[in-house]
Design an enzyme around this catalytic site. Structure first.
Site, PDB file in Angstrom:
ATOM      1  NE  ARG A  17      -3.901  -1.800   2.552  1.00  0.00           N
ATOM      2  CZ  ARG A  17      -5.021  -1.921   1.840  1.00  0.00           C
ATOM      3  NH1 ARG A  17      -5.311  -1.022   0.906  1.00  0.00           N
ATOM      4  NH2 ARG A  17      -5.848  -2.917   2.049  1.00  0.00           N
TER       5      ARG A  17
ATOM      6  CG  ASN B 143     -12.132   3.123  -4.672  1.00  0.00           C
ATOM      7  OD1 ASN B 143     -12.438   3.170  -5.863  1.00  0.00           O
ATOM      8  ND2 ASN B 143     -13.002   2.812  -3.735  1.00  0.00           N
ATOM      9  N   GLY B 144      -7.554   3.392  -4.249  1.00  0.00           N
ATOM     10  CA  GLY B 144      -6.293   4.130  -4.119  1.00  0.00           C
ATOM     11  C   GLY B 144      -5.442   3.947  -5.367  1.00  0.00           C
TER      12      GLY B 144
ATOM     13  CB  ILE C   1     -12.791  -8.399  -0.828  1.00  0.00           C
ATOM     14  CG1 ILE C   1     -12.256  -7.506   0.300  1.00  0.00           C
ATOM     15  CG2 ILE C   1     -11.753  -9.433  -1.233  1.00  0.00           C
ATOM     16  CD1 ILE C   1     -12.135  -8.228   1.645  1.00  0.00           C
ATOM     17  CG  ASP C   2     -13.457  -3.216   0.477  1.00  0.00           C
ATOM     18  OD1 ASP C   2     -13.568  -4.280   1.122  1.00  0.00           O
ATOM     19  OD2 ASP C   2     -12.644  -2.327   0.760  1.00  0.00           O
TER      20      ASP C   2
ATOM     21  NE  ARG D 246      -6.815  -8.488   1.661  1.00  0.00           N
ATOM     22  CZ  ARG D 246      -6.196  -7.527   2.351  1.00  0.00           C
ATOM     23  NH1 ARG D 246      -6.903  -6.538   2.878  1.00  0.00           N
ATOM     24  NH2 ARG D 246      -4.911  -7.532   2.499  1.00  0.00           N
TER      25      ARG D 246
END
Ligand code: F6P
Length: 360
Positions: free
Chosen positions: A77, A115-116, A138-139, A287
């Site tokens: 990340r 999204n990021g 997964i969101d 996940r």
């Protein structure tokens, strides 16, 4: 001239990343000829692009990975808001990423992420790189696509968790609360809650009133049910917290010694009803492991479509399922937006029709 295609996976992993990578590679080799394509795997997300960590992949690297969970490329990340900030290490991340792209002589870069990732992909696209996004999480909260790969595998896992909680909750006459991943969007909790037959579904888009949640539990007790299952999204908050900014909310929770609402709901139910309540947090298990059949098909469709975009040199897009048809959205139109569960979504209405409580 060989077409040089860079590929990276960024953000939280999910089932279907490898299936997508495989589909992109196989479809590119098929479409343009193996001898005309060179795929460069970039390690550990944008971190690999910043630090120039990459390797040329062989066609055999893409064999046997359809069913494999996680990502063969590794991930990390690197928050978008930090991309433009030069920190103590003095690294200009955007400059480095552009330099790596250039030094690897890439014709395009594929970014598989949520999204990021899409925000950074859009940034790189606006900086002149040829970028194609692929929607994983997964969101299921990427704007402009009906569905993301990874989501349905996680729904299957979360549903299995709820199924297993049913038997133990019933045996012990308990209230079981299952905390399901999803900080901003409640899609996973909503789908798994319905598939698993939960009695309550609590999601961030519908702030809950604890009295309503307790009333729903009492109603089940009065109708002779000795247990209840409540699916709670990790990002859920109550109506009072909904009035606060996220920072204030988190500060108050920290002082109270809680991170998510689930344990608080459990304690409040027990206090009000005297019924024992327990919390189950499957966490990263949601996940892990092999993608479901649905996700393997979706990943294959998305990957093949990305290969078509590459062949046509149609860049600056992200692959999407648009009203059931695979297509693409311009990165600039979807980056920075989140697909939330609409309060009146048909699935919410369906659940309510069955008497499932959202605590609203
Ligand atoms: O974005 C996917 C996701 O699994 C979310 O549901 C969850 O809130 C987050 O990632 C957890 O991230 P990490 O694995 O970095 O703790």
């Amino acid at each position: 001239m060989k077409r040089r295609i860079g590929i990276l996976t960024s953000g939280g992993d999910c089932p279907g990343l490898n299936a997508t990578i495989r589909a992109v590679a196989k479809a590119c080799y098929e479409k343009m000829g193996t001898e005309n394509v060179e795929i460069i795997g970039i390690s550990d997300g944008f971190g690999g692009l910043i630090n120039n960590e990459a390797k040329v992949m062989k066609p055999s690297d893409f064999s046997g990975i359809l069913t494999r969970g996680g990502t063969i490329l590794g991930t990390s990340r690197t928050p978008y808001k930090k991309m433009l900030v030069i920190e103590d290490d003095n690294v200009d991340k955007v400059k480095n990423m552009k330099e790596t792209y250039k030094s690897l002589k890439l014709d395009c870069l594929l970014t598989l992420g949520g999204n990021g990732t899409h925000k950074t992909a859009n940034l790189l696209s606006s900086e002149g790189l040829n970028v194609i996004g692929l929607p994983k999480t997964i969101d299921n909260d990427i704007f402009g696509t009906d569905v993301t790969f990874g989501f349905h595998s996680a729904v299957d896992i979360a549903t299995d968790v709820i199924d297993r909680l049913h038997t133990t909750a019933c045996s012990h006459s308990r209230i079981m609360l299952v905390e399901i991943m999803g900080n901003k969007a409640g899609w996973l909790t909503l789908y798994a809650g319905i598939a698993g037959g939960a009695d309550g579904i609590i999601i961030p888009e519908i702030p809950y009133d604890i009295d309503k949640v307790i009333a729903a539990v009492r109603k089940r007790v009065e109708s002779g049910k000795n247990f209840s299952i409540i699916a709670v999204a990790e990002g859920a908050f109550d109506k009072e917290e909904a009035e606060l900014k996220k920072k204030e909310r988190m500060k108050i929770r920290k002082e109270a010694g809680i991170i998510t609402a689930t344990s608080r709901i459990a304690a409040q139910i027990t206090e009000a009803t005297g019924i024992e309540s327990r919390v189950c947090v499957p966490g990263h298990m949601l996940r892990g492991g092999s993608p479901s059949a649905y996700d393997r098909v979706l990943a294959t469709k998305f990957g093949a479509y990305a290969a078509k975009l590459i062949a046509e040199e149609d860049y600056g897009n992200t692959v999407a399922m648009i009203n059931g048809i695979v297509g693409a959205n311009p990165l600039s139109e979807i980056a920075g937006k989140t697909k939330f569960v609409p309060e009146n979504h048909q699935l919410v209405q369906t659940a309510k029709a069955l008497g499932i409580s959202f605590g609203d």
